[in-house]
Design an enzyme around this catalytic site. Structure first.
Site, PDB file in Angstrom:
ATOM      1  N   GLY A  12      42.790  75.751  33.372  1.00  0.00           N
ATOM      2  CA  GLY A  12      43.382  74.868  32.374  1.00  0.00           C
ATOM      3  C   GLY A  12      42.696  73.524  32.183  1.00  0.00           C
ATOM      4  O   GLY A  12      43.344  72.539  31.809  1.00  0.00           O
ATOM      5  N   ASN A  14      40.674  72.875  29.789  1.00  0.00           N
ATOM      6  CA  ASN A  14      40.778  72.616  28.343  1.00  0.00           C
ATOM      7  C   ASN A  14      42.180  72.145  27.974  1.00  0.00           C
ATOM      8  O   ASN A  14      42.351  71.282  27.114  1.00  0.00           O
ATOM      9  CB  ASN A  14      40.404  73.871  27.545  1.00  0.00           C
ATOM     10  CG  ASN A  14      38.902  74.026  27.408  1.00  0.00           C
ATOM     11  OD1 ASN A  14      38.247  73.254  26.731  1.00  0.00           O
ATOM     12  ND2 ASN A  14      38.346  75.007  28.101  1.00  0.00           N
ATOM     13  N   LEU A  81      43.381  84.894  28.494  1.00  0.00           N
ATOM     14  CA  LEU A  81      42.664  86.168  28.608  1.00  0.00           C
ATOM     15  C   LEU A  81      43.545  87.363  28.244  1.00  0.00           C
ATOM     16  O   LEU A  81      43.701  88.290  29.018  1.00  0.00           O
ATOM     17  CB  LEU A  81      42.116  86.333  30.021  1.00  0.00           C
ATOM     18  CG  LEU A  81      41.198  85.214  30.510  1.00  0.00           C
ATOM     19  CD1 LEU A  81      40.708  85.492  31.920  1.00  0.00           C
ATOM     20  CD2 LEU A  81      40.017  85.025  29.560  1.00  0.00           C
ATOM     21  N   ILE A  84      45.717  88.999  21.373  1.00  0.00           N
ATOM     22  CA  ILE A  84      46.891  88.610  20.585  1.00  0.00           C
ATOM     23  C   ILE A  84      47.353  89.799  19.725  1.00  0.00           C
ATOM     24  O   ILE A  84      46.537  90.454  19.070  1.00  0.00           O
ATOM     25  CB  ILE A  84      46.512  87.405  19.680  1.00  0.00           C
ATOM     26  CG1 ILE A  84      46.087  86.199  20.539  1.00  0.00           C
ATOM     27  CG2 ILE A  84      47.635  87.025  18.738  1.00  0.00           C
ATOM     28  CD1 ILE A  84      47.157  85.641  21.430  1.00  0.00           C
ATOM     29  N   ASN A  98      41.135  79.253  18.983  1.00  0.00           N
ATOM     30  CA  ASN A  98      40.585  79.669  20.280  1.00  0.00           C
ATOM     31  C   ASN A  98      39.289  78.913  20.561  1.00  0.00           C
ATOM     32  O   ASN A  98      38.568  78.535  19.643  1.00  0.00           O
ATOM     33  CB  ASN A  98      40.293  81.188  20.249  1.00  0.00           C
ATOM     34  CG  ASN A  98      39.767  81.695  21.578  1.00  0.00           C
ATOM     35  OD1 ASN A  98      40.298  81.350  22.641  1.00  0.00           O
ATOM     36  ND2 ASN A  98      38.723  82.506  21.538  1.00  0.00           N
ATOM     37  N   HIS A 100      35.676  79.359  22.520  1.00  0.00           N
ATOM     38  CA  HIS A 100      34.806  80.382  23.125  1.00  0.00           C
ATOM     39  C   HIS A 100      33.538  79.703  23.629  1.00  0.00           C
ATOM     40  O   HIS A 100      32.917  78.926  22.893  1.00  0.00           O
ATOM     41  CB  HIS A 100      34.460  81.461  22.084  1.00  0.00           C
ATOM     42  CG  HIS A 100      33.686  82.586  22.676  1.00  0.00           C
ATOM     43  ND1 HIS A 100      34.285  83.622  23.362  1.00  0.00           N
ATOM     44  CD2 HIS A 100      32.355  82.840  22.720  1.00  0.00           C
ATOM     45  CE1 HIS A 100      33.354  84.455  23.788  1.00  0.00           C
ATOM     46  NE2 HIS A 100      32.176  84.017  23.416  1.00  0.00           N
ATOM     47  N   ASP A 141      37.005  87.329  18.628  1.00  0.00           N
ATOM     48  CA  ASP A 141      36.008  86.253  18.505  1.00  0.00           C
ATOM     49  C   ASP A 141      35.368  86.203  17.116  1.00  0.00           C
ATOM     50  O   ASP A 141      34.291  85.620  16.944  1.00  0.00           O
ATOM     51  CB  ASP A 141      34.890  86.387  19.565  1.00  0.00           C
ATOM     52  CG  ASP A 141      35.416  86.240  20.984  1.00  0.00           C
ATOM     53  OD1 ASP A 141      36.333  85.442  21.197  1.00  0.00           O
ATOM     54  OD2 ASP A 141      34.905  86.941  21.878  1.00  0.00           O
ATOM     55  N   GLU A 170      33.251  71.840  25.441  1.00  0.00           N
ATOM     56  CA  GLU A 170      34.576  72.399  25.132  1.00  0.00           C
ATOM     57  C   GLU A 170      35.646  71.313  25.152  1.00  0.00           C
ATOM     58  O   GLU A 170      36.503  71.249  24.272  1.00  0.00           O
ATOM     59  CB  GLU A 170      34.935  73.481  26.146  1.00  0.00           C
ATOM     60  CG  GLU A 170      34.017  74.679  26.092  1.00  0.00           C
ATOM     61  CD  GLU A 170      34.440  75.780  27.062  1.00  0.00           C
ATOM     62  OE1 GLU A 170      35.643  76.038  27.194  1.00  0.00           O
ATOM     63  OE2 GLU A 170      33.558  76.376  27.692  1.00  0.00           O
TER      64      GLU A 170
HETATM   65  C1  GRF Z   1      36.573  78.202  29.141  1.00  0.00           C
HETATM   66  O1  GRF Z   1      35.206  78.294  29.353  1.00  0.00           O
HETATM   67  C2  GRF Z   1      36.941  78.848  27.841  1.00  0.00           C
HETATM   68  O2  GRF Z   1      36.007  78.678  26.843  1.00  0.00           O
HETATM   69  C3  GRF Z   1      36.999  80.292  28.251  1.00  0.00           C
HETATM   70  O3  GRF Z   1      37.594  80.281  29.524  1.00  0.00           O
HETATM   71  C4  GRF Z   1      37.339  79.034  30.157  1.00  0.00           C
HETATM   72  C5  GRF Z   1      38.658  78.435  30.506  1.00  0.00           C
HETATM   73  O4  GRF Z   1      38.545  77.257  31.218  1.00  0.00           O
HETATM   74  N1  GRF Z   1      37.633  81.080  27.240  1.00  0.00           N
HETATM   75  P1  GRF Z   1      39.828  76.367  31.518  1.00  0.00           P
HETATM   76  O5  GRF Z   1      40.937  77.295  32.004  1.00  0.00           O
HETATM   77  O6  GRF Z   1      40.207  75.641  30.263  1.00  0.00           O
HETATM   78  O7  GRF Z   1      39.388  75.437  32.608  1.00  0.00           O
END
Ligand code: GRF
Length: 196
Positions: A12, A14, A81, A84, A98, A100, A141, A170
């Site tokens: 988490g 992000n 992961l 949807i 999303n 990626h 994607d 990100e």
């Molecule tokens: C990120 O690299 C995101 O792009 C991918 O999974 C990772 C998740 O990282 N889909 P976090 O859980 O936000 O640390």
């Protein structure tokens, strides 16, 4: 203020970037719900610490019910992961975002998630990679691209190092895409997103 739900499966970071941006007042929205499909996701603790309602839901039908009960305007997949469901895609068309960790359409589709993306990119010897924020559609994607940022990854010595480098991007472009959405700046025309 738009009502935002963030879906996570892992660490988490992000989600944390989004929490920080909301707390800084840069986003015209509020994260009112964090949902994980995995009980052990550290993202749940991040939500807890920030005082955000959080729960574990595995079933997609229940997830949709919950999002609708909470009157969610925008769903953000932040390292989520799970695929949807069609029902959710229909209910939230162009309202699911999303992140990626590659420059789409490179290294994407079934099996290309998390570290697997970077393993494939590293093995192929890519010199430039990056991250993409896009709307979620029926094609994994493959939805309209909102933001992308590229970087030189030629100095990365491992897929893990590449992942760390790209996470920095990100954490910048995901909050920015959410900010643009919440300010009404994103307009989807067929497959293209116009930023106004
Ligand atoms: C990120 O690299 C995101 O792009 C991918 O999974 C990772 C998740 O990282 N889909 P976090 O859980 O936000 O640390």
């Amino acid at each position: 203020m738009l009502r935002i739900a963030v879906l996570v499966s892992g660490g988490g970071t992000n989600l944390q970037a989004l929490i920080d941006a909301c707390q800084a007042g840069t986003i015209n929205g509020e994260i009112v719900l964090v949902v994980s499909n995995r009980k052990k996701a550290y993202g749940l603790e991040r939500a807890q610490k920030a005082g955000i309602k959080n729960c574990v839901i595995k079933d997609q039908a229940k997830l949709l019910e919950c999002l609708q009960a909470e009157k969610i305007d925008l769903v953000v997949l932040a390292g989520y992961l799970a695929i949807i469901s069609d029902e959710m895609l229909a209910a939230y068309r162009n309202r699911i975002i999303n992140i990626h960790p590659s420059l789409l359409p490179a290294f994407c589709g079934p099996g290309y998630y998390g570290l697997h993306v970077h393993e494939a990119a590293f093995k192929r010897g890519v010199k430039i990679s990056g991250a993409t924020v896009h709307f979620v559609s029926e094609v994994v994607d493959g939805g309209p691209i909102i933001l992308q940022e590229a970087m030189d990854v030629s100095q990365a010595n491992s897929p893990e190092e590449m992942q760390q480098m790209i996470l920095e991007i990100e954490h910048r472009i995901l909050p920015e895409a959410v900010r643009l959405f919440c300010s009404g700046c994103l307009q989807v025309e067929e497959e293209r997103v116009k930023i106004q």
